[in-house]
Design a protein around this motif. Structure first.
Motif, short mmCIF file in Angstrom:
data_model
loop_
_atom_site.label_atom_id
_atom_site.label_comp_id
_atom_site.label_asym_id
_atom_site.label_seq_id
_atom_site.Cartn_x
_atom_site.Cartn_y
_atom_site.Cartn_z
N LEU A 60 15.78 16.56 43.71
CA LEU A 60 15.12 15.46 43.02
C LEU A 60 15.82 14.13 43.30
CD1 LEU A 60 13.02 14.41 41.02
CD2 LEU A 60 14.59 15.03 39.15
N GLY A 61 17.15 14.16 43.30
CA GLY A 61 17.90 12.94 43.56
C GLY A 61 17.62 12.36 44.94
N LEU A 62 17.56 13.21 45.96
CA LEU A 62 17.31 12.72 47.31
C LEU A 62 15.89 12.20 47.47
CD1 LEU A 62 19.19 15.48 49.34
CD2 LEU A 62 19.93 13.12 48.93
N VAL A 63 14.93 12.88 46.83
CA VAL A 63 13.54 12.40 46.88
C VAL A 63 13.42 11.04 46.19
CG1 VAL A 63 11.20 12.85 46.04
CG2 VAL A 63 12.50 14.68 47.13
N LEU A 64 14.07 10.91 45.03
CA LEU A 64 14.03 9.63 44.32
C LEU A 64 14.74 8.53 45.12
CD1 LEU A 64 14.70 10.69 40.62
CD2 LEU A 64 12.57 9.84 41.60
N TYR A 65 15.82 8.89 45.79
CA TYR A 65 16.53 7.91 46.61
C TYR A 65 15.60 7.34 47.68
CZ TYR A 65 20.46 5.85 49.17
OH TYR A 65 21.32 4.98 49.77
N GLY A 66 14.91 8.24 48.41
CA GLY A 66 13.99 7.78 49.43
C GLY A 66 12.83 6.99 48.86
N ALA A 67 12.31 7.44 47.71
CA ALA A 67 11.19 6.73 47.08
C ALA A 67 11.62 5.34 46.64
CB ALA A 67 10.68 7.54 45.88
N GLY A 68 12.83 5.22 46.10
CA GLY A 68 13.32 3.92 45.69
C GLY A 68 13.48 2.96 46.86
N CYS A 69 13.98 3.49 47.97
CA CYS A 69 14.09 2.65 49.17
C CYS A 69 12.72 2.18 49.64
CB CYS A 69 14.79 3.43 50.28
SG CYS A 69 16.55 3.69 50.03
N ALA A 70 11.72 3.06 49.53
CA ALA A 70 10.36 2.68 49.92
C ALA A 70 9.84 1.54 49.05
CB ALA A 70 9.44 3.89 49.81
N LEU A 71 10.14 1.58 47.76
CA LEU A 71 9.71 0.51 46.87
C LEU A 71 10.34 -0.82 47.26
CD1 LEU A 71 9.79 2.27 43.38
CD2 LEU A 71 7.81 1.82 44.82
N THR A 72 11.63 -0.79 47.61
CA THR A 72 12.28 -2.05 48.01
C THR A 72 11.71 -2.57 49.33
OG1 THR A 72 14.10 -0.92 49.19
CG2 THR A 72 14.42 -1.36 46.84
N ILE A 73 11.32 -1.67 50.21
CA ILE A 73 10.69 -2.09 51.47
C ILE A 73 9.36 -2.79 51.18
CG2 ILE A 73 9.61 -1.28 53.61
CD1 ILE A 73 11.69 1.02 53.57
N GLU A 74 8.55 -2.18 50.31
CA GLU A 74 7.25 -2.74 49.98
C GLU A 74 7.38 -4.07 49.26
OE1 GLU A 74 3.87 -1.72 50.52
OE2 GLU A 74 5.02 -0.74 52.10
N ALA A 75 8.49 -4.27 48.54
CA ALA A 75 8.69 -5.55 47.84
C ALA A 75 8.77 -6.71 48.83
CB ALA A 75 9.95 -5.48 46.98
N GLY A 76 9.32 -6.46 50.00
CA GLY A 76 9.37 -7.47 51.05
C GLY A 76 10.36 -8.59 50.81
N LEU A 77 11.32 -8.38 49.91
CA LEU A 77 12.30 -9.42 49.60
C LEU A 77 13.67 -9.16 50.21
CD1 LEU A 77 11.43 -9.95 45.82
CD2 LEU A 77 10.73 -11.36 47.76
N GLY A 78 13.78 -8.07 50.96
CA GLY A 78 15.06 -7.68 51.53
C GLY A 78 15.47 -6.32 51.01
N VAL A 79 16.10 -5.55 51.87
CA VAL A 79 16.48 -4.18 51.52
C VAL A 79 17.98 -3.98 51.73
CG1 VAL A 79 14.20 -3.22 52.00
CG2 VAL A 79 15.83 -3.44 53.87
N ASP A 80 18.46 -2.78 51.37
CA ASP A 80 19.89 -2.50 51.53
C ASP A 80 20.27 -2.46 53.01
OD1 ASP A 80 20.27 0.64 52.42
OD2 ASP A 80 18.40 0.28 51.34
N LEU A 83 5.92 -12.05 41.32
CA LEU A 83 6.23 -11.20 40.18
C LEU A 83 6.09 -9.73 40.54
CD1 LEU A 83 7.02 -11.10 37.21
CD2 LEU A 83 4.58 -11.19 36.62
N ALA A 84 5.03 -9.39 41.30
CA ALA A 84 4.84 -8.01 41.73
C ALA A 84 5.95 -7.58 42.68
CB ALA A 84 3.48 -7.86 42.42
N GLN A 85 6.38 -8.47 43.55
CA GLN A 85 7.46 -8.16 44.49
C GLN A 85 8.77 -7.92 43.75
OE1 GLN A 85 6.62 -11.79 46.92
NE2 GLN A 85 6.82 -10.37 48.66
N VAL A 86 9.05 -8.76 42.77
CA VAL A 86 10.29 -8.61 42.00
C VAL A 86 10.27 -7.30 41.22
CG1 VAL A 86 11.64 -9.54 40.07
CG2 VAL A 86 10.75 -11.08 41.84
N ALA A 87 9.11 -6.97 40.64
CA ALA A 87 8.99 -5.71 39.88
C ALA A 87 9.24 -4.51 40.79
CB ALA A 87 7.61 -5.63 39.24
N LEU A 88 8.69 -4.55 42.00
CA LEU A 88 8.91 -3.46 42.95
C LEU A 88 10.38 -3.37 43.34
CD1 LEU A 88 5.90 -3.49 45.46
CD2 LEU A 88 6.58 -1.64 43.94
#
Length: 220
Positions: free
Chosen positions: A10-30, A99-104
């Motif tokens: 579950l942790g690894l799946v959530l890790y990847g999902a969280g990274c995907a959300l930051t990518i979709e935000a388009g404000l910069g990623v890790d 606002l949507a980008q920041v939320a993501l």
């Protein structure tokens, strides 16, 4: 054991999902995702699949550091990028609104922190990137913060030069992820739940990863 395996997966799946959300935000990623995104742009491969390939490449760097992969290491390579790619496929288009980008971005960082707490706390061994950091520390004697900072700065610059997205989100991720994992890790550390007051030193790779995470996350 079953509980630990479920936490790991579950942790690894959530890790990847969280990274995907930051990518979709388009404000910069890790930094590591900046690197994977840059390679993805240059190769045409999906960023999730590139993330898995980068994990394999990093694992090869363990050889001169005399690090041994664990179950968690292999699972990390297989699941994080795959989860990331699937979530990117399934996500609807993001509204072009700040606002949507920041939320993501915020949701993605929190999801990554929860994922980190789960998979590290399961104690099945470090992921390839964490193992590289702790391996450099053990082999070269450098402080963990220097190992992590040097590696992540290097991949950030390379990723940005390749076309990866670095921006305000990258800074927010760097500033927030440590304190957040500092909160989530004690919640999901299975060994701490079994014995909240250990009396003997644990020198296993998983325990070194836990200590490395805590060291990095402490304020200077």
């Amino acid at each position: 054991m079953l509980d630990r395996i479920l936490r790991l997966l579950l942790g690894l799946v959530l890790y990847g999902a969280g990274c995907a959300l930051t990518i979709e935000a388009g404000l910069g990623v890790d930094p590591w995702t900046v690197f994977a995104e840059g390679l993805s742009r240059q190769s045409g491969l999906g960023i999730g699949w590139v993330t898995n390939l980068v994990g394999i490449g990093v694992l090869l760097l363990w050889i001169p550091l005399r690090q041994r992969p664990g179950v968690g290491t292999v699972a990390n390579i297989l699941l994080v990028g795959t989860s990331m790619q699937i979530v990117l496929w399934l996500m609807p288009p993001v509204p072009d609104h700040l606002l949507a980008q920041v939320a993501l971005l915020v949701g993605g960082i929190v999801t990554v922190a929860v994922g980190c707490g789960l998979y590290i706390g399961a104690r099945f061994g470090p992921g390839p990137r964490d193992g590289l950091m702790t391996g450099m520390h053990a082999r070269l004697g450098w402080p963990i913060w220097l190992c992590r900072g040097g590696v992540e700065l290097s991949v950030l610059v390379m990723g940005w030069l390749l076309g990866g997205t670095a921006g305000i989100g990258t800074l927010v991720f760097a500033a927030a992820i440590g304190p957040l994992v500092h909160l989530t890790l004690p919640l999901f550390d299975t060994a701490r739940h079994r014995d909240p007051h250990p009396t003997s030193a644990d020198t296993s790779p998983a325990a070194r990863q836990i200590e490395a995470a805590r060291t990095v996350e402490r304020p200077s």
